[in-house]
Enzyme design. Structure first.
Site, PDB file in Angstrom:
ATOM      1  N   ASP A  44       0.055  -3.759   8.497  1.00 38.50           N
ATOM      2  CA  ASP A  44      -1.328  -3.488   8.823  1.00 38.50           C
ATOM      3  C   ASP A  44      -2.058  -4.832   8.827  1.00 38.50           C
ATOM      4  O   ASP A  44      -1.987  -5.551   7.843  1.00 38.50           O
ATOM      5  CB  ASP A  44      -1.975  -2.642   7.734  1.00 38.50           C
ATOM      6  N   HIS A  47      -4.473  -8.692   5.947  1.00 37.27           N
ATOM      7  CA  HIS A  47      -4.826  -7.327   5.562  1.00 37.27           C
ATOM      8  C   HIS A  47      -5.660  -7.427   4.279  1.00 37.27           C
ATOM      9  O   HIS A  47      -6.092  -8.510   3.900  1.00 37.27           O
ATOM     10  CB  HIS A  47      -3.517  -6.538   5.370  1.00 37.27           C
ATOM     11  N   HIS A  49       0.851  -1.192   0.000  1.00 36.35           N
ATOM     12  CA  HIS A  49       0.000   0.000   0.000  1.00 36.35           C
ATOM     13  C   HIS A  49       0.887   1.242   0.000  1.00 36.35           C
ATOM     14  O   HIS A  49       1.965   1.246   0.592  1.00 36.35           O
ATOM     15  CB  HIS A  49      -0.911   0.014   1.244  1.00 36.35           C
ATOM     16  N   ASP A  86       1.007   4.023   1.553  1.00 38.77           N
ATOM     17  CA  ASP A  86       1.509   4.639   2.788  1.00 38.77           C
ATOM     18  C   ASP A  86       2.690   3.869   3.376  1.00 38.77           C
ATOM     19  O   ASP A  86       3.263   4.286   4.382  1.00 38.77           O
ATOM     20  CB  ASP A  86       0.382   4.809   3.821  1.00 38.77           C
ATOM     21  N   HIS A  87       3.077   2.751   2.734  1.00 43.93           N
ATOM     22  CA  HIS A  87       4.228   1.975   3.213  1.00 43.93           C
ATOM     23  C   HIS A  87       5.368   1.895   2.202  1.00 43.93           C
ATOM     24  O   HIS A  87       6.448   1.418   2.538  1.00 43.93           O
ATOM     25  CB  HIS A  87       3.770   0.564   3.607  1.00 43.93           C
ATOM     26  N   HIS A  96       0.597   3.850  13.410  1.00 46.53           N
ATOM     27  CA  HIS A  96      -0.291   3.753  12.253  1.00 46.53           C
ATOM     28  C   HIS A  96      -1.711   4.196  12.597  1.00 46.53           C
ATOM     29  O   HIS A  96      -2.671   3.435  12.493  1.00 46.53           O
ATOM     30  CB  HIS A  96      -0.280   2.317  11.701  1.00 46.53           C
TER      31      HIS A  96
HETATM   32 ZN    ZN Z   1      -1.015   1.422   6.167  1.00 46.16          ZN
HETATM   33 ZN    ZN Z   2      -2.324  -1.178   4.268  1.00 44.16          ZN
END
Ligand code: ZN
Ligand code: ZN
Length: 291
Positions: free
Chosen positions: A194, A126, A51, A53-54, A253
């Site tokens: 996550d 996830h 994802h 954001d990572h 997070h």
């Molecule tokens: Zn995330």
């Molecule tokens: Zn994620």
């Protein structure tokens, strides 16, 4: 998403000469810079999942590592698909002065980095393939100098015995266990984000000195939302920490909808008292017991 005053979650871990970055969202190079730790010594980047954001900060981070005059190869660990994502993101940094080795993991693997830090991966739950990681530093048993002297072993051979090798003294074979004490507790760090809670996570992070775990939502009322989006509520992270008998839990997070995570920390502390809210640029030093 990053907010003014709140960076994306990322962890930089150093143990002896092994340095690992875990996750690399947008702006990670700035956080890294502010930490004061150099870019050149990083051995590996471990991605939990793909994802944005990572991973979206990867190009900038690789550019900074290149800028630090690094020429040694760099390893990137991540789930299936990492190769394609890294290849796409690095189009904008084509001429890196080091080779990048990509190792795609399914979970269940372990790797020992050059200076002995052991990385392990676990597949979690996830909305896409996602890995949790632990990092383990083994501790050598204590060396018994008095016994070594009594056995007439020259000091020049002590380091070999400490490293676990057998030595020969005047025709006698000396094994390391003749001059070393009981096994000693090492150091373990877990990073879980996550994911939902899975039955495997507590065993995977068992006994960690430090568990960094996602707590996307603090309010237990949002459990259903957490379930739908593949995340955890604070009290669920705390339940893992308690079941795994870790020493310390740091939550990270946070959803952008949760402006003040401290407001909800009591929900986690009621289950696991050693819970803290992760802070911007927080640095933690872990030491072996009795050091
Ligand atoms: Zn995330
Ligand atoms: Zn994620």
């Amino acid at each position: 998403m990053p907010l003014p005053g709140r960076w994306l979650s990322s962890m930089l871990l150093r143990s002896q000469r092994d340095v690992v970055l875990v996750d690399c969202g947008e702006g990670t190079q700035i956080s890294w810079h502010l930490s004061g730790w150099g870019f050149r010594d990083v051995e590996a980047i471990a991605l939990t999942h793909l994802h944005g954001d990572h991973v979206a900060g990867l190009a900038g981070v690789l550019f900074m590592i290149a800028h630090s005059n690094r020429t040694d190869p760099l390893t990137i660990f991540g789930p299936r698909g990492t190769y394609q994502v890294v290849e796409a993101l690095t189009i904008v940094v084509p001429a890196l002065p080091f080779t990048v080795q990509i190792i795609e993991l399914d979970g269940g693997e372990s790797y020992t980095l050059p200076d002995g830090l052991e990385l392990r991966a676990l597949q979690v739950d996830h909305r896409m393939s996602c890995l949790a990681y632990t990092f383990y530093r083994e501790r050598a048993p204590k060396f018994d100098a008095e016994r070594a002297r009594a056995l007439g072993i020259p000091i020049t051979l002590w380091s070999k015995l400490q490293a676990g090798e057998t030595v020969n003294v005047d025709g006698r074979t000396i094994n390391p266990d003749q001059v070393t004490g009981k096994p000693r507790r090492g150091l373990k760090v877990g990073l879980v984000t996550d994911t939902r809670v899975t039955p495997e996570i507590p065993d995977f992070v068992r006994g960690a000195d430090l568990l960094v775990c996602e707590g996307t939502y603090g309010d237990p009322e949002l459990r259903e939302r957490a379930r739908q989006r593949g995340h955890m509520v604070f009290d669920e992270a705390a339940t893992i920490a308690r079941a795994a008998e870790v020493r310390r839990l740091i939550l990270t997070h946070f959803s952008p909808s949760m402006l003040d995570p401290e407001k909800f920390v009591q929900h986690a502390r009621a289950i696991f008292p050693e819970t803290e809210i992760g802070q911007q640029h927080q640095t933690i030093t872990l030491a072996f017991d009795d050091e």
